[in-house]
Write a protein that holds these residues in place. Structure first.
Motif, PDB file in Angstrom:
ATOM      1  N   ILE A   4       0.832  -1.214   0.000  1.00 39.26           N
ATOM      2  CA  ILE A   4       0.000   0.000   0.000  1.00 39.26           C
ATOM      3  C   ILE A   4       0.860   1.254   0.000  1.00 39.26           C
ATOM      4  O   ILE A   4       0.539   2.248  -0.644  1.00 39.26           O
ATOM      5  CB  ILE A   4      -0.945  -0.019   1.228  1.00 39.26           C
ATOM      6  N   LYS A   5       1.961   1.225   0.717  1.00 43.67           N
ATOM      7  CA  LYS A   5       2.878   2.362   0.780  1.00 43.67           C
ATOM      8  C   LYS A   5       4.192   1.978   0.103  1.00 43.67           C
ATOM      9  O   LYS A   5       4.898   1.094   0.567  1.00 43.67           O
ATOM     10  CB  LYS A   5       3.140   2.763   2.240  1.00 43.67           C
ATOM     11  N   GLY A   6       4.503   2.643  -1.003  1.00 39.36           N
ATOM     12  CA  GLY A   6       5.706   2.334  -1.748  1.00 39.36           C
ATOM     13  C   GLY A   6       6.928   3.045  -1.203  1.00 39.36           C
ATOM     14  O   GLY A   6       6.836   3.885  -0.302  1.00 39.36           O
ATOM     15  N   GLU A   7       8.092   2.717  -1.757  1.00 39.40           N
ATOM     16  CA  GLU A   7       9.338   3.359  -1.338  1.00 39.40           C
ATOM     17  C   GLU A   7       9.261   4.860  -1.575  1.00 39.40           C
ATOM     18  O   GLU A   7       8.865   5.312  -2.643  1.00 39.40           O
ATOM     19  CB  GLU A   7      10.522   2.751  -2.095  1.00 39.40           C
ATOM     20  N   GLY A   8       9.625   5.623  -0.549  1.00 44.02           N
ATOM     21  CA  GLY A   8       9.572   7.072  -0.631  1.00 44.02           C
ATOM     22  C   GLY A   8       8.300   7.666  -0.070  1.00 44.02           C
ATOM     23  O   GLY A   8       8.230   8.885   0.154  1.00 44.02           O
ATOM     24  N   ASP A   9       7.283   6.840   0.191  1.00 45.41           N
ATOM     25  CA  ASP A   9       6.019   7.343   0.738  1.00 45.41           C
ATOM     26  C   ASP A   9       6.156   7.630   2.224  1.00 45.41           C
ATOM     27  O   ASP A   9       6.887   6.946   2.952  1.00 45.41           O
ATOM     28  CB  ASP A   9       4.886   6.335   0.523  1.00 45.41           C
ATOM     29  N   THR A  10       5.413   8.629   2.690  1.00 47.62           N
ATOM     30  CA  THR A  10       5.395   8.975   4.109  1.00 47.62           C
ATOM     31  C   THR A  10       4.336   8.150   4.824  1.00 47.62           C
ATOM     32  O   THR A  10       3.231   7.952   4.321  1.00 47.62           O
ATOM     33  CB  THR A  10       5.084  10.476   4.289  1.00 47.62           C
TER      34      THR A  10
END
Length: 405
Positions: A60-66
């Motif tokens: 759900i949250k990819g690399e670089g996401d907060t």
């Protein structure tokens, strides 16, 4: 049935984090407690592990996401290997078996290369396959020496230097590389900039004759290590000397909170440690109650944790005073920057033999420059100089330090 994988619960001092690396991708089988994701915060890198044997279904949250504290970052299915993962495993086994069968015409190297590629994460495997680069040729900078996509890309951009062949880069060509700051590096930059802009920082210098401590260390280091299981270094002397000096000059152990001065009745000394991700300052708690072996063991453990990326937020929270040692990198003299909200920081430097005047005679002595940066809003010059001179005297006469004189 899919279950949620959540980010760890962050302490109050950490607002959010950033997904640094996904070590596993959807469809990949994972084992219980295997690290699947790294989350970088302002202070440390936190590891997210698999709750059980199973498969990541969705990221759900990819690399670089907060991400926020306890926020859902992926969906996980326990005890199930997806069709994609099963197919990939079968294909990988078939490739290795085929390579093993072709022992004539160089099959062994083919098996080795195939296995090296197979051992990498899916995105890395794809990059290695597309570029034709061997995994063994790429220097991994990820956790535990893992290869990242950036490592493969960087390997591609390196100019080749074959034997007796011209360079692949045109003469005069100037190469640039732009990469985003890590969250930790960005936070360190913000704190250092704030320290210079929001404090009345001033630095006073002195020098200390390290001969007495060096002689004591040479005489007792073997017995010390045998008794306590720790190497007798210089840092324990500095931590204990700083603790005694802080008792005599409470303002140096204080901090400013708005319009108030907070005097701390305890001594928590941070020791600046350089890591691959940036400067971190783990804290030794209640140094007035610690002996030399406990100080040395504490610093050693912090160094190992920093190297392995295992420092926790609790290791770096608080602190009333900081010591930084630029001498380990060869620095002869520098001006350390305050670790706010602390009001002072001690800088150690390289031990350098210099001619010194002693009782009218010139002697060659191992000398070290000391630097104390302090917030002039709270600490007057007289206190700062007195504090630094106290440390100098205690180090030059270590018997006073040991006998509490």
């Amino acid at each position: 049935m899919a279950t949620e994988i959540k980010a760890p619960v962050f302490p109050e001092s950490v607002a959010d984090g950033t997904i640094a690396t996904w070590h596993k991708q959807p469809g990949e089988a994972v084992s219980r407690d295997e690290v699947i994701c790294d989350i970088e915060t302002d202070k440390v890198v936190l590891e997210v592990v698999a709750p059980a044997d199973g498969t990541i279904v969705t990221i759900i949250k990819g690399e670089g996401d907060t991400v926020l504290s306890a926020e859902v970052i992926a969906q996980f299915e326990e005890g199930v290997v997806s069709g994609a993962a099963a197919t990939e495993a079968v294909q990988g086994e078939a490739k290795v078996e085929q390579a093993a069968a072709n022992t004539q015409a160089g099959a062994a190297p083919v098996v080795e290369r195939a296995q090296q590629v197979q051992d990498q994460a899916p995105a890395v495997r794809k990059a290695l396959t597309e570029t034709g680069i061997a995994a063994a040729d790429v220097a991994g900078t990820g956790r535990g020496g893992r290869i990242t996509k950036e490592d493969v890309s960087n390997h591609q951009t390196k100019p080749a230097i074959p034997a007796a062949a011209p360079l692949s880069v045109a003469v005069g060509e100037r190469i640039e590389k732009r990469v985003p700051m890590t969250r930790l590096r960005k936070r360190v930059a913000e704190r250092l900039l704030a320290a210079t802009q929001e404090t009345a920082m001033l630095t006073t210098f002195n020098e200390v004759n390290m001969k007495p401590i060096m002689e004591m260390r040479a005489q007792y280091k073997d017995a010390f290590e045998k008794r306590h299981g720790a190497r007798l270094g210089f840092m324990s002397f500095f931590v204990k000397a700083a603790t005694e000096a802080l008792k005599r000059y409470p303002a140096v152990n204080a901090s400013i909170d708005g319009d108030d001065i907070v005097y701390h009745g305890y001594y928590d000394i941070g020791v600046a440690v350089s890591s691959e991700r940036g400067l971190v300052v783990p804290v030794l708690r209640n140094t007035d109650r610690m002996n030399y072996a406990e100080v040395e063991n504490g610093i050693r453990d912090f160094a190992y944790k920093a190297r392995d990326g295992k420092l926790g937020i609790e290791d770096m929270t608080g602190g009333t005073f900081t010591i930084t040692n630029g001498g380990t990198f060869g620095s002869l003299l520098s001006t350390p920057i305050l670790n706010t909200p602390q009001t002072a920081i001690l800088g150690m430097h390289k031990i350098q033999e210099r001619p010194m005047a002693v009782n009218g005679q010139v002697e060659i002595l191992p000398m070290m420059y000391l630097a104390l940066s302090y917030d002039h809003r709270l600490i007057d010059g007289k206190e700062a100089v007195g504090f630094l001179v106290t440390i100098k005297e205690l180090l030059e006469e270590p018997a006073k330090l040991i006998l509490d004189l």
